[in-house]
Design an enzyme around this catalytic site. Structure first.
Site, PDB file in Angstrom:
ATOM      1  N   CYS A 175      40.155  33.680  36.032  1.00 28.01           N
ATOM      2  CA  CYS A 175      39.657  32.566  35.208  1.00 28.01           C
ATOM      3  C   CYS A 175      39.498  31.296  36.043  1.00 28.01           C
ATOM      4  CB  CYS A 175      40.614  32.284  34.048  1.00 28.01           C
ATOM      5  SG  CYS A 175      40.835  33.685  32.952  1.00 28.01           S
ATOM      6  N   ARG A 184      36.436  38.286  28.294  1.00 28.06           N
ATOM      7  CA  ARG A 184      35.468  37.345  28.892  1.00 28.06           C
ATOM      8  C   ARG A 184      34.134  37.501  28.154  1.00 28.06           C
ATOM      9  NH1 ARG A 184      38.328  35.756  33.264  1.00 28.06           N
ATOM     10  NH2 ARG A 184      39.808  37.342  33.952  1.00 28.06           N
TER      11      ARG A 184
HETATM   12  C1  BEZ Z   1      42.783  36.553  35.431  1.00 24.38           C
HETATM   13  O1  BEZ Z   1      43.081  36.674  36.594  1.00 24.38           O
HETATM   14  O2  BEZ Z   1      42.064  35.636  35.037  1.00 24.38           O
HETATM   15  C2  BEZ Z   1      43.293  37.563  34.456  1.00 24.38           C
HETATM   16  C3  BEZ Z   1      43.469  38.870  34.874  1.00 24.38           C
HETATM   17  C4  BEZ Z   1      43.958  39.816  33.976  1.00 24.38           C
HETATM   18  C5  BEZ Z   1      44.266  39.446  32.672  1.00 24.38           C
HETATM   19  C6  BEZ Z   1      44.068  38.141  32.270  1.00 24.38           C
HETATM   20  C7  BEZ Z   1      43.562  37.191  33.148  1.00 24.38           C
END
Ligand code: BEZ
Length: 228
Positions: free
Chosen positions: A54, A137
């Site tokens: 993110c 997402r």
């Molecule tokens: C992230 O790195 O943004 C992420 C990865 C797995 C689950 C939730 C967020």
């Protein structure tokens, strides 16, 4: 019970009017879609603040914000986090994170506080088998009449392709402006597709027409030339 689950996790579809909502954001309150009349909106969700993928996505969106503004596109982010978590995370991004050629990145687009998942549920941003407490997402492309025009839905582990997000806007705006369609892997400047004819007479006319601006591979597949 089944109906309730369906209502909570159902998702608007392409062509639907975007759900209305009021929300608190990092840039003040939003009354959607009223506050965005006449603008394209990219409304996107991310799983959580202070997470690695993110963070790279937010830096990329923020660095493209001006480019989107020039295309009459506003960005709105969302996660199931508090306004304070959003503020702290955005401050950390600006003060501490340098990635690729991006540093000192200020996120100036609104990020919705959605602790109660009200907006996330309206847009079907929760995919329960992925997580019941974090959004996937999702990206909703909403046109100036508040109609949903494209939806992207990525899992938590996969960072989005921002060149494709931009290309979607470019393709939708091109289609609206010129009543054309865009072929596979279209990029701005590439030839575009003119709608298939709706009658035998028009099909014949199209095949026989030898103008300099268009060409046909068959009666149903005709292109309009673009000057690169
Ligand atoms: C992230 O790195 O943004 C992420 C990865 C797995 C689950 C939730 C967020």
């Amino acid at each position: 019970m089944e109906t309730e689950v369906k209502d909570v996790f159902s998702m608007p579809r392409i062509g639907d009017e975007a759900p209305h909502f009021f929300a608190r954001t990092t840039q003040g309150d939003i009354n959607f879609p009223k506050d965005y009349k006449g603008k394209w909106v990219i409304l996107f969700s991310h799983p959580a603040d202070f997470t690695p993928v993110c963070t790279t996505e937010f830096m990329t969106f923020a660095s493209m914000q001006e480019e989107f503004k020039k295309m009459n596109v506003e960005l709105i982010g969302l996660s199931i986090d508090s306004i304070y978590a959003h503020i702290a995370w955005l401050r950390t991004i600006k003060e501490k994170i340098k990635w690729k050629d991006m540093e000192n990145v200020e996120v100036n687009f609104p990020v919705i506080e959605d602790i109660k998942m009200e907006v996330a549920n309206k847009f079907g941003m929760i995919s329960p088998k992925e997580s019941t407490t974090q959004a996937v997402r999702a990206v909703f492309f909403i046109d100036p009449e508040a109609k949903i025009r494209t939806i992207m839905y990525y899992p938590q582990s996969l960072g989005r392709n921002f060149a494709e997000i931009k290309r979607v806007i470019q393709g939708l705006q091109k289609a609206d402006k010129e009543a054309v369609a865009t072929p596979a892997n279209w990029q701005p400047g590439d030839d575009v597709i003119v709608p298939a004819p709706g009658s035998c007479g028009l099909a014949k006319e199209r095949i026989e027409n030898k103008d300099a601006e268009s060409y046909c591979l068959d009666w149903f597949l005709c292109f309009k030339k673009e000057s690169k």
